[in-house]
Write a protein that holds these residues in place. Structure first.
Motif, mmCIF file in Angstrom:
data_model
loop_
_atom_site.group_PDB
_atom_site.id
_atom_site.type_symbol
_atom_site.label_atom_id
_atom_site.label_comp_id
_atom_site.label_asym_id
_atom_site.label_seq_id
_atom_site.Cartn_x
_atom_site.Cartn_y
_atom_site.Cartn_z
ATOM 1 N N LYS A 20 49.682 -36.138 35.565
ATOM 2 C CA LYS A 20 48.402 -34.789 35.801
ATOM 3 C C LYS A 20 49.345 -33.239 36.695
ATOM 4 C CE LYS A 20 45.742 -38.376 37.880
ATOM 5 N NZ LYS A 20 44.494 -38.469 38.880
ATOM 6 N N PRO A 21 48.488 -32.331 36.849
ATOM 7 C CA PRO A 21 49.469 -30.760 37.204
ATOM 8 C C PRO A 21 49.626 -31.339 38.523
ATOM 9 C CG PRO A 21 46.665 -30.777 37.042
ATOM 10 C CD PRO A 21 46.961 -31.924 36.675
ATOM 11 N N LEU A 22 50.484 -30.069 39.036
ATOM 12 C CA LEU A 22 50.887 -29.988 40.021
ATOM 13 C C LEU A 22 49.951 -28.985 41.021
ATOM 14 C CD1 LEU A 22 54.628 -29.709 38.993
ATOM 15 C CD2 LEU A 22 53.722 -31.830 40.151
ATOM 16 N N LEU A 23 49.405 -28.517 40.919
ATOM 17 C CA LEU A 23 48.561 -27.291 41.304
ATOM 18 C C LEU A 23 47.478 -27.021 40.030
ATOM 19 C CD1 LEU A 23 51.087 -24.660 42.577
ATOM 20 C CD2 LEU A 23 49.700 -26.880 43.778
ATOM 21 N N LYS A 24 46.110 -26.729 40.544
ATOM 22 C CA LYS A 24 45.441 -26.096 38.934
ATOM 23 C C LYS A 24 44.257 -25.567 40.085
ATOM 24 C CE LYS A 24 42.790 -28.394 35.485
ATOM 25 N NZ LYS A 24 41.828 -27.422 35.944
ATOM 26 N N TRP A 67 52.644 -27.810 35.309
ATOM 27 C CA TRP A 67 52.917 -28.630 35.376
ATOM 28 C C TRP A 67 54.323 -29.158 35.022
ATOM 29 C CZ3 TRP A 67 49.111 -31.742 33.901
ATOM 30 C CH2 TRP A 67 47.636 -30.961 33.220
ATOM 31 N N ASP A 68 54.969 -30.057 35.414
ATOM 32 C CA ASP A 68 56.493 -30.344 35.929
ATOM 33 C C ASP A 68 56.757 -30.714 34.566
ATOM 34 O OD1 ASP A 68 58.679 -31.560 35.746
ATOM 35 O OD2 ASP A 68 57.656 -32.983 37.516
ATOM 36 N N ILE A 69 57.973 -29.813 33.892
ATOM 37 C CA ILE A 69 58.019 -30.115 32.058
ATOM 38 C C ILE A 69 59.381 -30.930 32.761
ATOM 39 C CG2 ILE A 69 56.760 -28.790 31.423
ATOM 40 C CD1 ILE A 69 59.503 -26.542 31.283
ATOM 41 N N GLY A 70 60.153 -31.721 33.689
ATOM 42 C CA GLY A 70 61.127 -32.047 33.889
ATOM 43 C C GLY A 70 62.424 -31.160 34.266
ATOM 44 N N ASP A 71 63.596 -31.621 34.554
ATOM 45 C CA ASP A 71 65.049 -31.569 35.270
ATOM 46 C C ASP A 71 64.243 -29.644 35.693
ATOM 47 O OD1 ASP A 71 66.517 -33.266 33.485
ATOM 48 O OD2 ASP A 71 65.231 -31.573 31.572
ATOM 49 N N GLY A 72 63.298 -30.494 36.854
ATOM 50 C CA GLY A 72 63.169 -29.491 38.147
ATOM 51 C C GLY A 72 62.734 -27.938 37.736
ATOM 52 N N VAL A 73 62.443 -28.141 36.691
ATOM 53 C CA VAL A 73 61.259 -26.949 36.062
ATOM 54 C C VAL A 73 59.679 -26.965 35.596
ATOM 55 C CG1 VAL A 73 61.724 -24.797 33.977
ATOM 56 C CG2 VAL A 73 63.604 -26.441 34.949
ATOM 57 N N VAL A 74 59.113 -26.143 36.381
ATOM 58 C CA VAL A 74 57.926 -26.405 35.777
ATOM 59 C C VAL A 74 57.316 -25.450 35.347
ATOM 60 C CG1 VAL A 74 57.171 -27.447 37.828
ATOM 61 C CG2 VAL A 74 57.739 -24.959 38.333
ATOM 62 N N CYS A 75 56.203 -25.397 35.103
ATOM 63 C CA CYS A 75 55.678 -24.318 34.008
ATOM 64 C C CYS A 75 53.801 -24.438 34.347
ATOM 65 C CB CYS A 75 54.864 -25.307 31.620
ATOM 66 S SG CYS A 75 54.533 -24.479 31.241
ATOM 67 N N PHE A 76 53.790 -22.464 34.413
ATOM 68 C CA PHE A 76 52.396 -21.886 34.486
ATOM 69 C C PHE A 76 51.801 -21.711 32.843
ATOM 70 C CE2 PHE A 76 49.662 -18.910 36.087
ATOM 71 C CZ PHE A 76 49.295 -19.171 37.020
ATOM 72 N N GLY A 86 64.459 -31.626 20.045
ATOM 73 C CA GLY A 86 64.398 -30.375 21.004
ATOM 74 C C GLY A 86 63.293 -30.201 21.033
ATOM 75 N N VAL A 87 61.874 -30.547 20.718
ATOM 76 C CA VAL A 87 60.967 -30.245 20.873
ATOM 77 C C VAL A 87 60.446 -30.997 21.929
ATOM 78 C CG1 VAL A 87 58.791 -30.357 19.091
ATOM 79 C CG2 VAL A 87 60.289 -30.249 18.302
ATOM 80 N N LEU A 88 59.567 -29.734 22.941
ATOM 81 C CA LEU A 88 58.689 -29.928 23.832
ATOM 82 C C LEU A 88 57.320 -29.351 23.988
ATOM 83 C CD1 LEU A 88 58.723 -31.275 26.505
ATOM 84 C CD2 LEU A 88 59.884 -29.355 27.045
ATOM 85 N N LEU A 89 56.596 -30.525 23.745
ATOM 86 C CA LEU A 89 55.418 -29.837 23.695
ATOM 87 C C LEU A 89 54.789 -29.943 24.616
ATOM 88 C CD1 LEU A 89 53.890 -30.963 20.087
ATOM 89 C CD2 LEU A 89 55.308 -28.800 20.647
ATOM 90 N N LEU A 90 53.614 -29.288 25.649
ATOM 91 C CA LEU A 90 52.467 -29.331 26.447
ATOM 92 C C LEU A 90 52.389 -30.134 26.897
ATOM 93 C CD1 LEU A 90 52.706 -27.942 29.871
ATOM 94 C CD2 LEU A 90 50.704 -25.981 29.035
ATOM 95 N N ALA A 91 51.327 -29.982 25.312
ATOM 96 C CA ALA A 91 49.876 -31.462 25.382
ATOM 97 C C ALA A 91 50.591 -32.863 25.557
ATOM 98 C CB ALA A 91 49.636 -31.228 23.386
ATOM 99 N N ASP A 92 51.851 -33.129 25.278
ATOM 100 C CA ASP A 92 52.694 -34.305 25.442
ATOM 101 C C ASP A 92 53.447 -34.544 26.840
ATOM 102 O OD1 ASP A 92 52.509 -34.766 23.211
ATOM 103 O OD2 ASP A 92 54.900 -33.958 22.735
ATOM 104 N N VAL A 93 53.213 -33.747 27.904
ATOM 105 C CA VAL A 93 52.804 -33.450 28.929
ATOM 106 C C VAL A 93 51.765 -33.833 29.555
ATOM 107 C CG1 VAL A 93 53.948 -32.036 31.081
ATOM 108 C CG2 VAL A 93 55.531 -31.985 29.050
ATOM 109 N N LYS A 94 50.767 -33.704 29.613
ATOM 110 C CA LYS A 94 49.897 -33.304 29.837
ATOM 111 C C LYS A 94 49.021 -34.727 29.778
ATOM 112 C CE LYS A 94 46.463 -29.200 29.390
ATOM 113 N NZ LYS A 94 46.195 -27.976 28.537
ATOM 114 N N ARG A 95 49.190 -35.347 28.381
ATOM 115 C CA ARG A 95 49.070 -36.354 28.030
ATOM 116 C C ARG A 95 49.609 -37.905 29.680
ATOM 117 N NH1 ARG A 95 50.129 -35.262 22.967
ATOM 118 N NH2 ARG A 95 48.704 -34.626 21.441
ATOM 119 N N ALA A 96 51.000 -37.166 29.606
ATOM 120 C CA ALA A 96 51.480 -38.225 30.430
ATOM 121 C C ALA A 96 51.538 -38.020 32.387
ATOM 122 C CB ALA A 96 52.914 -38.864 30.365
#
Length: 766
Positions: A447-451, A458-467, A435-445
């Motif tokens: 590249k950003p979709l837009l920047k 960032w793509d955080i999975g399951d069709g959801v993105v994070c600004f 149940g823990v989701l860290l953006l730092a882990d997403v960023k290591r894995a």
């Protein structure tokens, strides 16, 4: 057994603070202390609650939480312990008193209820000696850090007989309900954080005195440059109390193994003994290493002479030369560089020598120091910045063997996943809790979709993105607004499910980039400023009416434009420690990105509000004109910055996952909100608000420019030149906001406020 009621025994600073934080989680608490002679036999516990209601920083997140704490005493109310699922002992560090209390608990607690001690100085084995098998199975140590609401670390220690499900239950409750970072510790002196923290403080003090540094210079070095809070070391001692230092040292000396390096460096200088004797013990006394004189000027003590002098900001060239490099600072050929090197070499060498004694896991050690002492980096992360080989070279023959294993670093990224060095010399993936989701882990894995220079998607999975905001202090500027517009189009084009607005900075955002605005104003680039205001209104409006759900997920400060973006989200999943507010009046303007409009719409939609248009208008006027900032997410609901339906997450590590879950739930059947319509009284409402401002001005509670700003705000909230028979659209209100904003931005008084805020960090009362 689910934990539905908690008992805290001991209503001192720690015990009462723990009780308050359990109540913050919505769980009823019985707070017990010894009997007080007189008509109110529970006066000690009741007095503790009263003090907490007045304390700053506040232990309670809301007045509703305070009502969940019931005071009592250990004679009349002892039987009520049978109603409690978790009993927390937080009495004085006296073994005889604790053992007597445990004997009483054996006779009243219900079977299976969990008992824990908040101690950090007594081994679990000694605490449970002589107790029944059942008591020992249900007993553990839960070491909170002070203040319990704000410091996230909970050190959890189990005994050889403690049942595994009791440990798991407290771990889960502390994690989800109390928002704690739970670190499992071995039953060793000081556990992890205080074992290291006490050594670090002693080493930092010793070296400052040995090298002849001032307290200001030592604190300037042993703070931000090392990734340590701005209090530094002497400021930290003032905070916790100088008189505690000899007691802690004595306790550690009694329990540490022979030959421990703390015993070598432990000392209490004569100056410190004199300060304690004269009551200069820190903030709770007459002052300490720092104090205020009768003119409220800050003074600092001279560590050699023992007298006080005006404390000023020190500018150290070594820090300037080092930039952001800790290694450069620690190797700088100056007294300051030597100080940093000595403190770090001793402290980090000591930490490396404690593994595996205090923990088999370096990540647990780093987590303990980040959450318990608010270090930006854990000790092993600091070693990676310096280089394990360099540290081993400095330590010479005393270098722990683990440093040789870590020549490639204690941490490394492999295949986009963070790995940590294990005791067998291999690298193992760092595993997060379920149940823990860290953006730092997403960023290591990936590249950003837009920047761009100020934001990323960032793509955080399951069709959801994070600004994510990425500028300094996560401030908002034209680049943020530009990428926000591109994001709305991107999510729609890709057919994604929704968007989370979130980041893992120290603050969600401090608002618009004031420096850029002041620069533009000083060279009269008024069209550029108006374009920025209009651009923000358009971007936030596009976010609000996007054909997909948008969830804001703030933590810590969400001010000005940061508050406004949350007001435009479909839902907010806020960290419990979210400080949200529209603070624009402090710099001489009003909210210009839809904040006035959105807060007004919410107040008119409030079903419980009094009838008529004035009550909601007056409420919004009061909130914005006084720059009210919520001191918790719970209070943000009371102020109207959050809806009653918005969510609150206690554990910041779970915030992104909770926000993502909210998006996915809303996406199942999502329709954008209907645009609001406003019927506002116009000049009649403005007159009423302006009369109130005139009254405050005459009483000396409002400055001349406060009056000017408030009267522009009253124009917006009253609807301008209108009356209740007319319907105003959202765009009408935005035009009023934009017009008032630009009029104020052109005044010399507002420019002076902006400049003062940028240079001092404090509002100008002009």
């Amino acid at each position: 057994m689910a934990i539905s009621k908690v008992c805290v025994i001991g209503s001192g600073v720690m015990g009462s603070g723990i009780a308050a934080h359990v109540a913050n989680a919505g769980v009823p608490v019985l707070l017990l202390d010894i009997v007080k002679d007189g008509p109110d036999r529970s006066a000690i516990a009741r007095g503790a609650i009263d003090r907490m209601l007045k304390a700053d920083p506040a232990p309670f997140m809301s007045s509703a939480a305070a009502k969940l704490v019931t005071p009592g005493n250990l004679e009349d109310d002892l039987a009520q312990i049978a109603e409690c699922d978790w009993i927390i002992e937080a009495v004085v560090e006296n073994l005889d008193i604790k053992k007597t209390l445990y004997e009483k608990l054996e006779g009243v607690r219900k079977p299976g209820s969990i008992v824990s001690s908040n101690t950090s100085t007594m081994p679990l084995a000694i605490l449970t000696a002589g107790r029944s098998e059942g008591f020992q199975r249900d007993f553990l140590i839960t070491h909170f850090f002070n203040p319990p609401r704000y410091l996230r670390l909970l050190e959890l220690v189990a005994g050889p007989k403690t049942r595994a499900d009791a440990v798991a239950e407290i771990d889960a409750f502390a994690d989800y309900k109390l928002g704690k970072g739970v670190v499992r510790c071995k039953d060793t002196p000081g556990f992890i954080a205080n074992r290291i923290g006490t050594y670090w403080i002693q080493a930092a003090v010793n070296e400052a005195m040995d090298l002849g540094l001032s307290v200001e210079a030592a604190d300037a070095l042993a703070s931000k440059p090392m990734g340590i809070p701005k209090t530094g070391v002497f400021g930290l001692i003032d905070l916790v109390g100088l008189d505690l230092m000899p007691l802690i040292a004595k306790s550690m000396a009694m329990t540490l193994p022979k030959g421990d390096d703390f015993l070598r460096i432990s000392r209490t200088p004569p100056l410190f003994q004199k300060m304690i004797a004269e009551g200069f013990t820190g903030r709770k006394g007459k002052g300490g290493f720092y104090r205020l004189n009768e003119k409220r000027q800050k003074l600092a003590i001279d560590l050699k002479a023992g007298d006080y002098h005006p404390a000023g900001k020190v500018k150290l060239e070594a820090i300037e030369r080092a930039g952001r490099s800790l290694k450069v600072l620690a190797t700088d050929a100056s007294t300051e560089g030597e100080y940093v090197k000595r403190v770090l070499v001793q402290t980090l060498g000591y930490v490396a020598s404690l593994v595996p004694e205090i923990s088999d896991d370096i990540t647990a050690v780093d987590e303990a120091m980040r959450l318990g002492y608010n270090w930006t980096y854990g000790p092993f992360e600091l070693i990676d910045q310096l280089g394990a080989d360099w540290l081993a070279e400095q330590l010479g023959d005393k270098a722990p063997a683990i440093l040789k294993q870590a020549s490639g670093g204690f941490y490394k990224v492999d295949g986009g996943t963070l790995h940590a060095l294990a005791l067998d010399g291999s690298y193992k993936p760092v595993v997060r809790k379920d149940g823990v989701l860290l953006l730092a882990d997403v960023k290591r894995a990936g590249k950003p979709l837009l920047k761009n220079g100020s934001a990323a998607l960032w793509d955080i999975g399951d069709g959801v993105v994070c600004f994510e905001f990425t500028a300094k202090m996560n401030s908002l500027d034209g680049d943020v607004l530009k990428l926000l517009g591109e994001t709305v189009a991107f999510v729609q084009m890709k057919g994604l499910k929704g968007l989370v607005v979130y980041n893992e900075g120290s603050n969600f955002t401090v608002g618009a980039n004031l420096g850029l605005a002041l620069f533009a104003a000083n060279i009269a680039l008024w069209p550029a400023i108006e374009e920025l205001v209009a651009g923000g209104q358009a971007a936030y409006k596009a976010l609000k009416y996007a054909p997909f759900p948008v969830v804001g997920a703030p933590a810590n400060m969400a001010l000005g434009g940061g508050c406004e973006i949350l007001l435009h989200c479909d839902h907010v999943q806020a960290h419990a420690e979210s400080y949200i507010g529209l603070v624009e009046v402090g710099v001489g303007i009003i909210p210009g990105w839809g904040g006035c409009k959105e807060l007004l719409a919410r107040q008119f939609a409030e079903k419980r509000r009094p009838q008529g248009p004035m009550p909601p208008i007056a409420k919004v006027f009061e909130t914005i004109s006084t720059a009210q900032v919520s001191r918790s997410a719970a209070l943000a609901k009371e102020l109207g910055y959050l809806r009653a339906s918005d969510g609150i997450t206690m554990n910041r590590d779970r915030l992104l996952a909770d926000a993502k879950a909210a998006v996915l739930e809303m996406a199942k059947n999502y329709t954008p909100p209907a645009p609001p319509e406003f019927r506002l009284p116009g000049p009649t409402a403005k007159v009423a608000m302006d009369m109130a401002v005139d009254g405050f001005r005459q009483q000396g509670k409002a400055t001349p420019h406060d009056e000017t700003v408030s009267k522009k705000l009253s124009t917006v909230l009253s609807g301008g030149d209108t009356d209740v028979t007319e319907i105003l659209s959202e765009d009408d209100l935005l035009t009023l906001e934009r017009t008032a904003f630009m009029q104020l931005a052109k005044t010399p008084q507002t420019l002076a406020r902006m400049e003062h805020m940028l240079s001092t960090g404090k509002p100008l009362r002009n």
